[in-house]
Design an enzyme around this catalytic site. Structure first.
Site, mmCIF file in Angstrom:
data_model
loop_
_atom_site.group_PDB
_atom_site.id
_atom_site.type_symbol
_atom_site.label_atom_id
_atom_site.label_comp_id
_atom_site.label_asym_id
_atom_site.label_seq_id
_atom_site.Cartn_x
_atom_site.Cartn_y
_atom_site.Cartn_z
ATOM 1 N N HIS A 2 27.554 79.854 14.689
ATOM 2 C CA HIS A 2 28.401 79.711 13.488
ATOM 3 C C HIS A 2 28.571 78.231 13.105
ATOM 4 C CE1 HIS A 2 29.698 83.900 14.362
ATOM 5 N NE2 HIS A 2 29.658 83.472 15.605
ATOM 6 N N GLU B 146 13.643 67.468 3.380
ATOM 7 C CA GLU B 146 14.179 68.095 2.159
ATOM 8 C C GLU B 146 13.067 68.754 1.350
ATOM 9 O OE1 GLU B 146 18.195 65.615 1.006
ATOM 10 O OE2 GLU B 146 16.275 64.706 0.558
ATOM 11 N N SER C 227 17.621 54.731 -1.790
ATOM 12 C CA SER C 227 18.242 55.100 -3.052
ATOM 13 C C SER C 227 18.089 53.934 -4.007
ATOM 14 C CB SER C 227 19.723 55.399 -2.821
ATOM 15 O OG SER C 227 20.457 55.199 -4.012
ATOM 16 N N LYS D 131 21.337 53.507 1.703
ATOM 17 C CA LYS D 131 20.838 54.854 1.975
ATOM 18 C C LYS D 131 19.455 54.908 2.622
ATOM 19 C CE LYS D 131 22.450 58.306 0.963
ATOM 20 N NZ LYS D 131 22.446 59.005 -0.326
#
Ligand code: ARG
Length: 466
Positions: free
Chosen positions: A155, A289, A276, A282
């Site tokens: 979970h 992804e 970024s 970043k």
């Protein structure tokens, strides 16, 4: 010359003519079309429909087409309806009207069924080989991880500590099942449709066995209607790739999650990350992804293909032309993606300190603590309840189970003794999971060895087909 214009009085509508062509995408089947055509030509010669000279002429012509295409790019034939038409046109241009004899006793319906099987078979072999390489890297990383521990989650809440190696081997299991599924698909597709004709079987006595052997199929297909209409292999293939994609996508999700500052279990390799344009700090997990994103397209292709096939009457229908692109696209995505994932996994850095810290906090030893009481005769439901109360106490005090004084534990249950603390250290908790398939260091050592053997035999099989 068209392959079918005899019975028509009017030319095709120009827009429709362009729209119904498949050459733009089926040109990638050329090598299979040439191989199947050579086998068919030999069968025609044996059936007495080609002279020896004509056969040689056709075989040389086919070879020449292959060589010409290697030297240039195919896609500039704006007239070829499909790859079958293209080869016929080229052959006639090279050797004259004898080229038209090649189509004797065959239909494009069996040709496309054959070409697509050969394409999928080759794509499977390549995919299995790449899966083997990916699994080797997971196996190596598992071997290197030693006894480094991390939390396992249920979970997405901390559950129990596991060895990092154990977590990595979970992915090896998934990928080995993927390879096995692809191998099963390969075995089921490896039958030669040549000789099935348009739907009812060839109208000339073609030696099917010879064609089957020439193309390295295991046997001929048994029913001409099925042979012309079957695309099960295409569905199975893209579905197997979907499951592989799902596994890769779950891996990607964990990479993304675990690389976030909130977990910080791993450091993203710079070679596979981007920055970024706005926020200078970043480093983004673009590779995982995109893996996660591309999986959506793979599943979409599998769904689309199943819908295309559903409800088609037997045997060939032009709808079947639409079964090619999902196969090509999914194979292309997976074959580009797997080597990148392999490289990423080689270079990703695990932060053993952060993982260890996380593995040791959050009551990941609670189940083993309850088992301590069970071993001392406490019924497991009561032991569970008791440790639950101890956890509650810890939450109030802001500590872990091992920080509770013995007196407090004994007030919850008199069976707690001084040896409790040794029973719930990280090492003890790991060692407690000492069943085959469990995370104790000894079992994981066995599992690494076993996985390596299975990866090796996978790679050897892949090699045998290559
Ligand atoms: N380009 C066609 C396809 O991929 C080849 C088969 C055409 N057969 C036919 N009967 N029109 O399906």
């Amino acid at each position: 010359m068209k392959m079918w214009s005899g019975r028509f009085r009017q030319p095709l509508d120009a827009a429709f003519e362009q729209w119904q062509r498949s050459f733009e995408f089926d040109q990638r089947l050329l090598r299979y079309e040439l191989a199947a055509s050579s086998a068919h030509a030999r069968a025609l010669k044996n059936a007495g429909l080609l002279s020896s000279d004509e056969l040689i002429c056709i075989l040389q012509g086919l070879q020449q087409i292959g060589a010409n295409v290697e030297a240039s790019s195919l896609s500039d034939d704006s007239e070829a309806e499909d790859i079958h038409h293209f080869v016929e046109k080229q052959l006639v241009a090279l050797i004259g009207d004898t080229g038209y004899k090649l189509h004797s006793g065959r239909s494009r319906n069996e040709q496309i069924a054959t070409d697509l099987r050969l394409y999928v078979r080759a794509a499977i072999d390549q995919t299995i080989q790449q899966i083997g390489e990916l699994c080797s890297v997971f196996g190596d990383r598992a071997g290197q991880a030693g006894i480094t521990a991390m939390p396992a989650y249920t979970h997405l809440q901390k559950a129990e500590p596991v060895l990092v190696a154990h977590w990595l081997l979970a992915y090896v299991e998934m990928f080995l099942r993927d390879a096995d599924r692809l191998a099963g698909c390969r075995a089921r597709l490896n039958f030669c449709p040549l000789g099935s004709g348009a739907v009812a079987g060839a109208t000339v006595p073609l030696d099917r066995k010879m064609m089957t052997q020439a193309l390295d199929f295991s046997a001929s297909t048994s029913n001409s209607i099925d042979a012309a209409s079957d695309r099960d292999f295409a569905i199975e293939f893209v579905q197997a790739l979907s499951l592989l994609g799902i596994h890769l996508s779950r891996w990607a999700e964990e990479m993304i999650l675990f690389s976030s500052q909130e977990y910080a279990f791993l450091d993203l390799p710079e070679a596979f990350s981007t920055g970024s344009s706005a926020m200078p700090q970043k480093k983004n997990p673009d590779l995982p992804e995109l893996v996660r994103g591309k999986c959506g397209r793979i599943i979409g292709n599998a769904t689309g293909l199943a819908v295309t096939l559903k409800g088609l009457p037997l045997a060939y229908n032009k709808d079947l032309q639409e079964t090619q692109q999902p196969v090509f696209e999914s194979a292309g995505i997976v074959l580009q993606m797997l080597p990148l994932v392999t490289e990423f996994m080689k270079s990703v850095r695990f932060d053993a300190g952060k993982m260890l810290q996380a593995a040791q906090s959050g009551f990941t030893n609670a189940w083993v603590a309850a088992t301590y009481l069970v071993r001392r005769g406490v019924p497991s439901r009561l032991a569970h309840e008791c440790v639950g109360k101890a956890v509650q106490l810890c939450l109030e005090r802001g500590c872990e189970l091992q920080d509770l004084p013995l007196a407090d534990l004994q007030s919850l249950n008199p069976r707690f003794a001084a040896d409790f603390y040794a029973a719930i250290t990280l090492d003890s908790v790991l060692a407690a999971h000492d069943v085959p398939g469990g995370t104790s260091p000894a079992r994981v050592r066995d599992a690494i060895r076993d996985a390596r053997e299975r990866i090796l035999s996978l790679s050897q099989e892949a090699h045998a087909h290559a």
